[in-house]
Design a protein around this motif. Sequence first.
Motif, PDB file in Angstrom:
ATOM      1  N   VAL A  20       1.125  -1.215  -0.005  1.00  0.00           N
ATOM      2  CA  VAL A  20      -0.167   0.065  -0.177  1.00  0.00           C
ATOM      3  C   VAL A  20       0.823   1.103  -0.102  1.00  0.00           C
ATOM      4  CG1 VAL A  20      -1.674   1.277   1.115  1.00  0.00           C
ATOM      5  CG2 VAL A  20      -1.684  -1.315   1.492  1.00  0.00           C
ATOM      6  N   THR A  21       0.454   2.061  -0.868  1.00  0.00           N
ATOM      7  CA  THR A  21       1.564   3.290  -1.063  1.00  0.00           C
ATOM      8  C   THR A  21       0.558   4.561  -1.067  1.00  0.00           C
ATOM      9  OG1 THR A  21       3.045   2.221  -2.111  1.00  0.00           O
ATOM     10  CG2 THR A  21       3.237   4.552  -2.349  1.00  0.00           C
ATOM     11  N   ALA A  22       1.073   5.454  -0.204  1.00  0.00           N
ATOM     12  CA  ALA A  22       0.377   6.785  -0.090  1.00  0.00           C
ATOM     13  C   ALA A  22       1.260   7.812  -0.511  1.00  0.00           C
ATOM     14  CB  ALA A  22      -0.013   7.161   1.434  1.00  0.00           C
ATOM     15  N   ARG A  23       0.698   8.503  -1.669  1.00  0.00           N
ATOM     16  CA  ARG A  23       1.802   9.558  -2.200  1.00  0.00           C
ATOM     17  C   ARG A  23       1.088  10.833  -1.947  1.00  0.00           C
ATOM     18  NH1 ARG A  23       5.568   6.813  -5.258  1.00  0.00           N
ATOM     19  NH2 ARG A  23       4.933   4.921  -5.934  1.00  0.00           N
ATOM     20  N   GLY A  24       1.794  11.903  -1.636  1.00  0.00           N
ATOM     21  CA  GLY A  24       1.535  13.473  -1.502  1.00  0.00           C
ATOM     22  C   GLY A  24       0.789  13.825  -2.570  1.00  0.00           C
ATOM     23  N   ARG A  25      -0.492  14.322  -2.558  1.00  0.00           N
ATOM     24  CA  ARG A  25      -1.242  14.848  -3.609  1.00  0.00           C
ATOM     25  C   ARG A  25      -0.768  16.220  -4.033  1.00  0.00           C
ATOM     26  NH1 ARG A  25      -7.399  13.968  -3.728  1.00  0.00           N
ATOM     27  NH2 ARG A  25      -6.749  12.178  -5.094  1.00  0.00           N
ATOM     28  N   SER A  26      -0.716  16.436  -5.435  1.00  0.00           N
ATOM     29  CA  SER A  26       0.065  17.581  -5.933  1.00  0.00           C
ATOM     30  C   SER A  26      -1.093  18.662  -5.701  1.00  0.00           C
ATOM     31  CB  SER A  26      -0.107  17.253  -7.554  1.00  0.00           C
ATOM     32  OG  SER A  26       0.303  18.443  -8.101  1.00  0.00           O
ATOM     33  N   GLY A  27      -0.465  19.729  -5.227  1.00  0.00           N
ATOM     34  CA  GLY A  27      -1.233  20.826  -5.025  1.00  0.00           C
ATOM     35  C   GLY A  27      -1.687  21.231  -3.537  1.00  0.00           C
ATOM     36  N   THR A  28      -1.099  20.123  -2.645  1.00  0.00           N
ATOM     37  CA  THR A  28      -1.287  20.121  -1.372  1.00  0.00           C
ATOM     38  C   THR A  28       0.367  20.287  -0.732  1.00  0.00           C
ATOM     39  OG1 THR A  28      -1.006  17.927  -0.751  1.00  0.00           O
ATOM     40  CG2 THR A  28      -3.043  18.495  -1.453  1.00  0.00           C
ATOM     41  N   SER A  29      -0.083  20.729   0.709  1.00  0.00           N
ATOM     42  CA  SER A  29       1.360  20.611   1.395  1.00  0.00           C
ATOM     43  C   SER A  29       2.136  19.488   1.406  1.00  0.00           C
ATOM     44  CB  SER A  29       1.100  21.311   2.834  1.00  0.00           C
ATOM     45  OG  SER A  29       0.393  20.409   3.518  1.00  0.00           O
ATOM     46  N   GLN A  30       1.704  18.308   1.227  1.00  0.00           N
ATOM     47  CA  GLN A  30       2.216  17.287   1.410  1.00  0.00           C
ATOM     48  C   GLN A  30       3.007  16.955   0.138  1.00  0.00           C
ATOM     49  OE1 GLN A  30       1.422  17.598   4.472  1.00  0.00           O
ATOM     50  NE2 GLN A  30       1.907  15.634   4.792  1.00  0.00           N
ATOM     51  N   ALA A  31       2.824  17.498  -0.899  1.00  0.00           N
ATOM     52  CA  ALA A  31       3.504  17.282  -2.188  1.00  0.00           C
ATOM     53  C   ALA A  31       4.829  17.947  -1.962  1.00  0.00           C
ATOM     54  CB  ALA A  31       2.807  17.702  -3.505  1.00  0.00           C
ATOM     55  N   ALA A  32       5.398  18.794  -0.908  1.00  0.00           N
ATOM     56  CA  ALA A  32       6.486  19.348  -0.609  1.00  0.00           C
ATOM     57  C   ALA A  32       7.010  18.845   0.331  1.00  0.00           C
ATOM     58  CB  ALA A  32       5.932  21.100  -0.825  1.00  0.00           C
ATOM     59  N   ASP A  33       6.468  17.676   0.985  1.00  0.00           N
ATOM     60  CA  ASP A  33       7.471  17.188   2.170  1.00  0.00           C
ATOM     61  C   ASP A  33       8.612  16.776   1.562  1.00  0.00           C
ATOM     62  OD1 ASP A  33       8.126  15.749   4.402  1.00  0.00           O
ATOM     63  OD2 ASP A  33       6.179  14.904   4.858  1.00  0.00           O
ATOM     64  N   PRO A  34       9.741  17.175   1.862  1.00  0.00           N
ATOM     65  CA  PRO A  34      11.237  16.561   1.574  1.00  0.00           C
ATOM     66  C   PRO A  34      11.535  15.300   2.244  1.00  0.00           C
ATOM     67  CG  PRO A  34      11.213  18.579   3.194  1.00  0.00           C
ATOM     68  CD  PRO A  34       9.823  18.095   3.205  1.00  0.00           C
ATOM     69  N   GLN A  35      10.966  15.005   3.160  1.00  0.00           N
ATOM     70  CA  GLN A  35      11.547  13.605   3.993  1.00  0.00           C
ATOM     71  C   GLN A  35      10.537  12.542   3.648  1.00  0.00           C
ATOM     72  OE1 GLN A  35      11.691  15.207   7.655  1.00  0.00           O
ATOM     73  NE2 GLN A  35      13.774  15.792   7.857  1.00  0.00           N
ATOM     74  N   CYS A  36       9.152  12.752   3.605  1.00  0.00           N
ATOM     75  CA  CYS A  36       8.089  11.954   3.537  1.00  0.00           C
ATOM     76  C   CYS A  36       6.851  11.838   2.746  1.00  0.00           C
ATOM     77  CB  CYS A  36       7.745  11.375   5.073  1.00  0.00           C
ATOM     78  SG  CYS A  36       8.777  10.909   6.484  1.00  0.00           S
TER      79      CYS A  36
ATOM     80  N   GLY B   7      11.123  11.287   0.377  1.00  0.00           N
ATOM     81  CA  GLY B   7      10.605  12.596  -0.403  1.00  0.00           C
ATOM     82  C   GLY B   7      10.471  12.410  -1.726  1.00  0.00           C
ATOM     83  N   SER B   8      11.471  11.761  -2.419  1.00  0.00           N
ATOM     84  CA  SER B   8      11.395  11.862  -3.687  1.00  0.00           C
ATOM     85  C   SER B   8      12.113  10.555  -4.495  1.00  0.00           C
ATOM     86  CB  SER B   8      12.166  12.928  -4.602  1.00  0.00           C
ATOM     87  OG  SER B   8      13.482  13.106  -4.125  1.00  0.00           O
ATOM     88  N   CYS B   9      11.897   9.437  -3.966  1.00  0.00           N
ATOM     89  CA  CYS B   9      12.290   8.002  -4.507  1.00  0.00           C
ATOM     90  C   CYS B   9      11.355   7.174  -5.305  1.00  0.00           C
ATOM     91  CB  CYS B   9      12.705   7.294  -3.296  1.00  0.00           C
ATOM     92  SG  CYS B   9      11.148   6.676  -2.285  1.00  0.00           S
TER      93      CYS B   9
END
Length: 161
Positions: free
Chosen positions: A111-127, A145-147
């Motif tokens: 199961v993978t959760a990816r930060g949605r574009s346009g939200t603050s989570q998309a800019a999370d550098p660590q997770c 952050g970006s693997c």
Amino acid sequence: MSNRSRRCSAVGSGGGFTLVELAITLVVLGVIGALALPSFLDSIRKSRRSDAYAAVAAVQQAQERWRSNHAEYATSLADLGLGDASVSGYYTIEIGSSAAPGDTLASAYVVTARGRSGTSQAADPQCRHLSMRLRGGNLEYAGCGSCGDFSYGVAHACWPR
């Protein structure tokens, strides 16, 4: 009466700020804001990761219910009756089979959760990306952050214990 009016006007004209004092105050507030804002945004991102944890837990529970009635785990969120977004909408959710050799849908899924574009989570550098893998009854966690590929382990800094 002229003495009284003179006294009132003398008291009223002495207050206020000079332009230099106002400029210094604004500079100090700007520096404090520049130092505090990144820390504040990081705290917000950390607190919003709970949205991903809840979504992954919901998928995990749904997968176990599905597995109790079928020979293997589900391959789509639609089979589980779940949408592809977390409850608060900060993450998109995906499921798939485990990428490890020898794993089958009878014993493993991811199961993978990816930060949605346009939200603050998309800019999370660590997770920005959080993933949980079930293999042979054992849970493994990963995040980055970006693997492209995850390094799974029994514990991970992005996942609270």
